[in-house]
Scaffold this motif. Structure first.
Motif, PDB file in Angstrom:
ATOM      1  N   GLY A  16      15.206 -28.752 -43.563  1.00 42.86           N
ATOM      2  CA  GLY A  16      15.158 -29.682 -44.674  1.00 42.86           C
ATOM      3  C   GLY A  16      13.723 -29.768 -45.144  1.00 42.86           C
ATOM      4  O   GLY A  16      12.826 -30.036 -44.346  1.00 42.86           O
ATOM      5  N   CYS A  17      13.489 -29.515 -46.417  1.00 41.80           N
ATOM      6  CA  CYS A  17      12.110 -29.484 -46.925  1.00 41.80           C
ATOM      7  C   CYS A  17      12.009 -30.272 -48.221  1.00 41.80           C
ATOM      8  O   CYS A  17      12.929 -30.264 -49.051  1.00 41.80           O
ATOM      9  N   ALA A  18      10.877 -30.925 -48.391  1.00 46.89           N
ATOM     10  CA  ALA A  18      10.592 -31.594 -49.661  1.00 46.89           C
ATOM     11  C   ALA A  18      10.610 -30.570 -50.786  1.00 46.89           C
ATOM     12  O   ALA A  18      10.274 -29.402 -50.587  1.00 46.89           O
ATOM     13  N   GLY A  19      11.002 -30.990 -51.967  1.00 47.93           N
ATOM     14  CA  GLY A  19      11.151 -30.073 -53.085  1.00 47.93           C
ATOM     15  C   GLY A  19      10.139 -30.319 -54.189  1.00 47.93           C
ATOM     16  O   GLY A  19       9.196 -31.095 -54.013  1.00 47.93           O
ATOM     17  N   PRO A  20      10.378 -29.633 -55.297  1.00 50.31           N
ATOM     18  CA  PRO A  20      11.532 -28.809 -55.666  1.00 50.31           C
ATOM     19  C   PRO A  20      11.661 -27.549 -54.809  1.00 50.31           C
ATOM     20  O   PRO A  20      10.719 -27.114 -54.167  1.00 50.31           O
ATOM     21  N   ARG A  77      13.003 -17.024 -41.057  1.00 54.57           N
ATOM     22  CA  ARG A  77      13.955 -16.041 -40.548  1.00 54.57           C
ATOM     23  C   ARG A  77      13.208 -14.874 -39.870  1.00 54.57           C
ATOM     24  O   ARG A  77      13.596 -14.409 -38.798  1.00 54.57           O
ATOM     25  N   GLU A  78      12.127 -14.411 -40.498  1.00 55.54           N
ATOM     26  CA  GLU A  78      11.334 -13.331 -39.907  1.00 55.54           C
ATOM     27  C   GLU A  78      10.685 -13.769 -38.598  1.00 55.54           C
ATOM     28  O   GLU A  78      10.621 -13.005 -37.631  1.00 55.54           O
ATOM     29  N   LEU A  79      10.210 -15.006 -38.569  1.00 56.54           N
ATOM     30  CA  LEU A  79       9.524 -15.513 -37.386  1.00 56.54           C
ATOM     31  C   LEU A  79      10.474 -15.671 -36.204  1.00 56.54           C
ATOM     32  O   LEU A  79      10.125 -15.329 -35.064  1.00 56.54           O
ATOM     33  N   THR A  80      11.667 -16.174 -36.456  1.00 51.64           N
ATOM     34  CA  THR A  80      12.589 -16.492 -35.368  1.00 51.64           C
ATOM     35  C   THR A  80      13.611 -15.401 -35.088  1.00 51.64           C
ATOM     36  O   THR A  80      14.187 -15.355 -33.992  1.00 51.64           O
ATOM     37  N   GLY A  81      13.889 -14.562 -36.074  1.00 53.15           N
ATOM     38  CA  GLY A  81      14.954 -13.588 -35.934  1.00 53.15           C
ATOM     39  C   GLY A  81      16.337 -14.205 -35.941  1.00 53.15           C
ATOM     40  O   GLY A  81      17.298 -13.580 -35.495  1.00 53.15           O
ATOM     41  N   LEU A  82      16.462 -15.424 -36.463  1.00 49.56           N
ATOM     42  CA  LEU A  82      17.723 -16.162 -36.431  1.00 49.56           C
ATOM     43  C   LEU A  82      18.243 -16.422 -37.839  1.00 49.56           C
ATOM     44  O   LEU A  82      17.456 -16.515 -38.792  1.00 49.56           O
ATOM     45  N   PRO A  83      19.563 -16.580 -37.992  1.00 49.41           N
ATOM     46  CA  PRO A  83      20.094 -17.030 -39.287  1.00 49.41           C
ATOM     47  C   PRO A  83      19.443 -18.352 -39.675  1.00 49.41           C
ATOM     48  O   PRO A  83      19.347 -19.267 -38.842  1.00 49.41           O
ATOM     49  N   THR A  84      19.001 -18.433 -40.915  1.00 54.15           N
ATOM     50  CA  THR A  84      18.233 -19.600 -41.355  1.00 54.15           C
ATOM     51  C   THR A  84      18.794 -20.135 -42.660  1.00 54.15           C
ATOM     52  O   THR A  84      19.018 -19.370 -43.602  1.00 54.15           O
ATOM     53  N   VAL A  85      19.026 -21.448 -42.703  1.00 53.50           N
ATOM     54  CA  VAL A  85      19.534 -22.099 -43.909  1.00 53.50           C
ATOM     55  C   VAL A  85      18.567 -23.189 -44.330  1.00 53.50           C
ATOM     56  O   VAL A  85      17.860 -23.776 -43.498  1.00 53.50           O
ATOM     57  N   LEU A  86      18.553 -23.466 -45.618  1.00 56.31           N
ATOM     58  CA  LEU A  86      17.569 -24.363 -46.210  1.00 56.31           C
ATOM     59  C   LEU A  86      18.250 -25.332 -47.155  1.00 56.31           C
ATOM     60  O   LEU A  86      19.200 -24.977 -47.856  1.00 56.31           O
ATOM     61  N   ALA A  87      17.758 -26.574 -47.193  1.00 58.95           N
ATOM     62  CA  ALA A  87      18.193 -27.565 -48.185  1.00 58.95           C
ATOM     63  C   ALA A  87      17.053 -28.549 -48.400  1.00 58.95           C
ATOM     64  O   ALA A  87      16.054 -28.551 -47.661  1.00 58.95           O
ATOM     65  N   GLY A  88      17.201 -29.401 -49.403  1.00 59.83           N
ATOM     66  CA  GLY A  88      16.202 -30.423 -49.653  1.00 59.83           C
ATOM     67  C   GLY A  88      16.208 -31.489 -48.570  1.00 59.83           C
ATOM     68  O   GLY A  88      17.224 -31.738 -47.920  1.00 59.83           O
ATOM     69  N   ASP A  89      15.074 -32.134 -48.366  1.00 64.99           N
ATOM     70  CA  ASP A  89      14.978 -33.130 -47.297  1.00 64.99           C
ATOM     71  C   ASP A  89      15.889 -34.328 -47.555  1.00 64.99           C
ATOM     72  O   ASP A  89      16.510 -34.862 -46.623  1.00 64.99           O
ATOM     73  N   ALA A  90      16.027 -34.745 -48.812  1.00 69.08           N
ATOM     74  CA  ALA A  90      16.919 -35.872 -49.100  1.00 69.08           C
ATOM     75  C   ALA A  90      18.376 -35.472 -48.942  1.00 69.08           C
ATOM     76  O   ALA A  90      19.215 -36.291 -48.537  1.00 69.08           O
ATOM     77  N   GLN A  91      18.706 -34.213 -49.255  1.00 65.12           N
ATOM     78  CA  GLN A  91      20.059 -33.733 -49.006  1.00 65.12           C
ATOM     79  C   GLN A  91      20.356 -33.729 -47.505  1.00 65.12           C
ATOM     80  O   GLN A  91      21.461 -34.088 -47.071  1.00 65.12           O
ATOM     81  N   CYS A  92      19.369 -33.341 -46.709  1.00 63.79           N
ATOM     82  CA  CYS A  92      19.545 -33.373 -45.255  1.00 63.79           C
ATOM     83  C   CYS A  92      19.645 -34.813 -44.750  1.00 63.79           C
ATOM     84  O   CYS A  92      20.400 -35.092 -43.811  1.00 63.79           O
ATOM     85  N   PHE A  93      18.893 -35.722 -45.364  1.00 68.88           N
ATOM     86  CA  PHE A  93      19.035 -37.139 -45.023  1.00 68.88           C
ATOM     87  C   PHE A  93      20.484 -37.584 -45.205  1.00 68.88           C
ATOM     88  O   PHE A  93      21.080 -38.210 -44.328  1.00 68.88           O
ATOM     89  N   ALA A  94      21.061 -37.241 -46.359  1.00 69.72           N
ATOM     90  CA  ALA A  94      22.441 -37.638 -46.641  1.00 69.72           C
ATOM     91  C   ALA A  94      23.409 -37.000 -45.648  1.00 69.72           C
ATOM     92  O   ALA A  94      24.315 -37.666 -45.129  1.00 69.72           O
ATOM     93  N   LEU A  95      23.214 -35.722 -45.359  1.00 73.22           N
ATOM     94  CA  LEU A  95      24.110 -35.029 -44.442  1.00 73.22           C
ATOM     95  C   LEU A  95      23.988 -35.593 -43.031  1.00 73.22           C
ATOM     96  O   LEU A  95      24.994 -35.752 -42.320  1.00 73.22           O
ATOM     97  N   GLY A  96      22.768 -35.922 -42.613  1.00 78.39           N
ATOM     98  CA  GLY A  96      22.572 -36.507 -41.292  1.00 78.39           C
ATOM     99  C   GLY A  96      23.220 -37.864 -41.160  1.00 78.39           C
ATOM    100  O   GLY A  96      23.853 -38.171 -40.136  1.00 78.39           O
ATOM    101  N   GLU A  97      23.089 -38.691 -42.195  1.00 81.72           N
ATOM    102  CA  GLU A  97      23.731 -40.008 -42.160  1.00 81.72           C
ATOM    103  C   GLU A  97      25.249 -39.880 -42.170  1.00 81.72           C
ATOM    104  O   GLU A  97      25.953 -40.670 -41.536  1.00 81.72           O
ATOM    105  N   HIS A  98      25.750 -38.895 -42.890  1.00 78.21           N
ATOM    106  CA  HIS A  98      27.193 -38.681 -42.905  1.00 78.21           C
ATOM    107  C   HIS A  98      27.697 -38.227 -41.536  1.00 78.21           C
ATOM    108  O   HIS A  98      28.799 -38.598 -41.112  1.00 78.21           O
ATOM    109  N   TRP A  99      26.912 -37.431 -40.851  1.00 80.09           N
ATOM    110  CA  TRP A  99      27.309 -36.884 -39.554  1.00 80.09           C
ATOM    111  C   TRP A  99      27.214 -37.917 -38.433  1.00 80.09           C
ATOM    112  O   TRP A  99      28.169 -38.144 -37.680  1.00 80.09           O
TER     113      TRP A  99
END
Length: 328
Positions: free
Chosen positions: A62-66, A92-114
């Motif tokens: 989750g990262c600040a935007g835009p 993704r290059e650093l970790t070698g893992l599948p990596t997904v990204l969203a806005g920090d406020a979107q992650c806030f909403a998803l975390g509260e929902h979860w």
């Protein structure tokens, strides 16, 4: 037990945690966001998280935007060295893992929902009211991100077409009325100065001058004490928030709104006039039924949302279309 690596990136802090499928945290760490070499600091934080195992199976950020999800780049307002920075690919290059990204406020909403106060909601709006105002929508358990990842930018919904110019280029945005700095700005312009209780050591000033720099916490204390301008500032901001919530609810039919961020710490000073304004402005029955709640997770919400994003990455959010029938 398997884990994902959750990362929360803002202008003030970098946070990371290893999180299991139920939301339990194995370990976590936080670092201040440096002015330069931000990715180097993030890489060190990631290395600390994965140094002792277990190896996570995916990364959620989750990262600040835009931001631009189409290409995985970010341009956070408060991280000036990142402009169109390819964050998703670099991690993704650093970790070698599948990596997904969203806005920090979107992650806030998803975390509260979860894990927070919106857990039972099928249609939820999460709002972060702080230095700025961000938002995120969670519909049927999935975040609504939009084509470039900027859905839920409720802080820049216009609530007064003839209002003051906003830094985004529009006019009368809710952020201009209800963010922490704008609450303080309006109160100061209308004669408010912090009460004597706030005139001790400098806050954001210098001890040599003893200067007190007004902030939202001071304004909230004075509003709680009944200072008329401080009370009016929160009333004005709450009304702008209510107008935005009513419009969003009418467009998307959200049933729950969860509010976090520093300004939400004002508690009843914000939420009481907000509910009164909602009662006045909501017209349609389904809009009147919207429930407004305060964040349960607080600063942990965005990190929880980043973890949930990683766990659900790639899972379809709707049934695939049926195969076409052979007309022969």
């Amino acid at each position: 037990m398997t884990y994902v690596l959750a990362i929360d990136i803002g202008g003030t802090k970098l946070a990371a945690a290893l999180v299991d499928r139920e939301g339990a945290v194995l370990r976590s760490a936080t670092r201040p966001t440096p002015r330069e070499d931000v990715f180097d600091a993030l890489a060190l934080l990631i290395a600390e998280m994965v140094a002792e195992g277990p190896v996570p199976v995916a990364v959620g950020i989750g990262c600040a935007g835009p931001l631009n999800l189409a290409v995985g780049t970010v341009s956070p307002v408060n991280i000036t060295t990142w402009r169109d920075f390819p964050l998703r690919e670099r991690v993704r290059e650093l970790t070698g893992l599948p990596t997904v990204l969203a806005g920090d406020a979107q992650c806030f909403a998803l975390g509260e929902h979860w894990l927070g106060t919106g857990a039972e909601s099928r249609s939820m709006l999460g709002i972060v009211v702080s230095t700025g105002i961000g938002g995120g929508l969670v519909i049927d358990g999935a975040p609504l991100l939009g084509p470039t990842g900027n859905a839920g930018h409720v802080g820049h919904m216009t609530v007064d077409p003839d209002g003051d110019p906003c830094a985004c280029g529009s006019r009368g945005c809710v952020e201009r009325y209800a963010s922490g700095p704008n609450l303080v700005r309006w109160a100061t312009e209308n004669g408010w100065t912090p009460s004597p209780a706030d005139s001790g050591p400098a806050v954001g000033g210098t001890e040599a001058t003893g200067e007190v720099v007004p902030d939202g916490a001071m304004l909230a204390r004075d509003a709680a004490a009944g200072h008329p301008v401080a009370v009016a500032a929160f009333g004005r901001g709450a009304r702008a928030l209510a107008a935005m919530i009513v419009s969003t609810a009418a467009a998307v039919e959200v049933t729950h709104v969860v509010i976090g961020g520093g300004v939400a710490n004002a508690g009843p000073i914000l939420f009481d006039p907000l509910r009164r304004a909602m009662d006045e402005l909501a017209g349609l029955d389904f809009v009147k039924r919207v429930e407004i709640r305060r964040s349960r997770l607080g600063v942990r919400a965005a990190l929880a949302g980043a973890a949930k994003l990683a766990w659900t990455a790639g899972r379809p959010t709707a049934a695939p279309p049926p195969e076409p029938h052979d007309a022969r």
